[in-house]
Scaffold this motif. Structure first.
Motif, PDB file in Angstrom:
ATOM      1  N   ASN A   1       0.780  -1.277  -0.005  1.00 11.84           N
ATOM      2  CA  ASN A   1       0.122   0.001  -0.008  1.00 11.84           C
ATOM      3  C   ASN A   1       0.842   1.206   0.084  1.00 11.84           C
ATOM      4  OD1 ASN A   1      -2.447   1.178  -0.200  1.00 11.84           O
ATOM      5  ND2 ASN A   1      -2.678   1.200   2.120  1.00 11.84           N
TER       6      ASN A   1
ATOM      7  N   ASN B   1       8.152  -5.592  -6.143  1.00 12.10           N
ATOM      8  CA  ASN B   1       6.698  -6.026  -6.524  1.00 12.10           C
ATOM      9  C   ASN B   1       6.008  -4.855  -7.448  1.00 12.10           C
ATOM     10  OD1 ASN B   1       6.667  -8.253  -4.802  1.00 12.10           O
ATOM     11  ND2 ASN B   1       6.374  -6.925  -2.923  1.00 12.10           N
TER      12      ASN B   1
ATOM     13  N   TRP C   1       0.492 -17.366   2.541  1.00 12.94           N
ATOM     14  CA  TRP C   1       1.656 -16.830   3.088  1.00 12.94           C
ATOM     15  C   TRP C   1       1.554 -17.082   4.727  1.00 12.94           C
ATOM     16  CZ3 TRP C   1       1.792 -11.007   1.017  1.00 12.94           C
ATOM     17  CH2 TRP C   1       2.309 -10.881  -0.277  1.00 12.94           C
TER      18      TRP C   1
ATOM     19  N   LYS D   1       3.427 -14.877   7.718  1.00 19.92           N
ATOM     20  CA  LYS D   1       2.842 -13.662   7.978  1.00 19.92           C
ATOM     21  C   LYS D   1       1.938 -14.102   9.228  1.00 19.92           C
ATOM     22  CE  LYS D   1       3.594 -10.345   4.946  1.00 19.92           C
ATOM     23  NZ  LYS D   1       4.122  -9.147   5.225  1.00 19.92           N
TER      24      LYS D   1
HETATM   25  C1  LIG Z   1       5.346  -7.699   0.583  1.00 20.61           C
HETATM   26  C2  LIG Z   1       4.539  -7.721   1.733  1.00 20.61           C
HETATM   27  O1  LIG Z   1       4.902  -8.421   2.636  1.00 20.61           O
HETATM   28  C3  LIG Z   1       3.281  -7.092   1.910  1.00 20.61           C
HETATM   29  C4  LIG Z   1       2.962  -6.232   3.253  1.00 20.61           C
HETATM   30  O2  LIG Z   1       2.758  -6.833   4.082  1.00 20.61           O
HETATM   31  C5  LIG Z   1       3.235  -4.752   2.956  1.00 20.61           C
HETATM   32  O3  LIG Z   1       2.903  -4.225   4.261  1.00 20.61           O
HETATM   33  O4  LIG Z   1       3.305  -4.092   2.080  1.00 20.61           O
END
Ligand SMILES: CC(=O)CC(=O)C(=O)O
Ligand SMILES: [Mg+2]
Length: 223
Positions: free
Chosen positions: A23, A33, A116, A120
């Motif tokens: 986010n 990503n 995950w 997590k």
């Molecule tokens: C890539 C991740 O682990 C996503 C996530 O948790 C994040 O806060 O962004």
């Protein structure tokens, strides 16, 4: 029926922990990503909560435990298919949360197309601060959140940089999962995530509101 415990101790209620990922553009970039076009979210079990005074325990299968400092939104009223305009009426307050992540395990899960949960959702993967009533936060998109490891600043982010706003996230998630009183939404991590080791001291805060401290321990258990 409404829970009998006060929402100021929401972590004792056994409710859902919903985590938004990717986010913050800078964090998505550091993780290589792509940016999401809709909120990406996953769940942690409520037993993942840990409070100051107890350690964050690195799981036995993890060799790269990462911190992610995030603003938590505490739901105060059931929310199902809530439009954005009404979403903030379902918020009771806020908390500072860490989305502790077994990063090596997460990479492995991603590569194998597995969920995950191991990365997590392990016990102590959600350190949480005291509850902050919403009256103390005029605008949750105007907060500075930060995290230090052994006194060194590792993460500093501003909630104005969220890709998806809090009302949008509540509206979107509530169209898929009915949100309940006591649920918490972790709104994603800004950049600067890094690995922590046994005995490291993590300190995190929301500027002008609160700070919290945790020590990292190593899980001794082996199945
Ligand atoms: C890539 C991740 O682990 C996503 C996530 O948790 C994040 O806060 O962004
Ligand atoms: Mg996260």
């Amino acid at each position: 029926m409404a829970p009998s415990k006060p929402i100021t101790r929401f972590w004792e209620w056994g409710k859902n922990i919903i985590c938004v990922g990717r986010n913050y553009a800078e964090h998505a970039k550091e993780m290589k990503n792509t940016l999401p076009t809709e909120p990406l979210f996953f769940l942690k079990p409520s037993s993942a909560y840990v409070r100051e005074g107890s350690p964050i325990v690195r799981p036995y299968y993890c060799h790269k435990l990462h911190h992610e400092v995030e603003l938590g939104v505490v739901i105060g009223k059931r929310a199902q298919e809530v439009p954005q305009a009404a979403a903030m009426g379902h918020v009771a307050g806020y908390a500072l949360c860490l989305d502790m992540t077994a990063r090596d395990t997460q990479e492995e899960c991603k590569a194998k197309g597995l969920p995950w949960t191991l990365a997590k959702g392990f016990s102590t993967s959600c350190p949480v601060s005291d509850f902050i009533p919403k009256e103390k936060v005029p605008d949750p998109h105007q907060l500075k959140i930060w995290l230090k490891v052994n006194g060194e600043l590792r993460q500093e982010g501003h909630t104005s940089a969220m890709i998806f706003s809090i009302p949008y996230v509540i509206s979107y998630v509530s169209g898929i999962i009915a949100l309940e009183e006591g649920d918490v939404i972790l709104t994603g991590s800004p950049q600067g995530v890094s690995a922590v080791q046994e005995k490291d001291e993590i300190e995190a805060g929301i500027e002008g509101l609160l700070t919290m401290r945790f020590q990292v321990a190593q899980q001794k258990y082996r199945p």
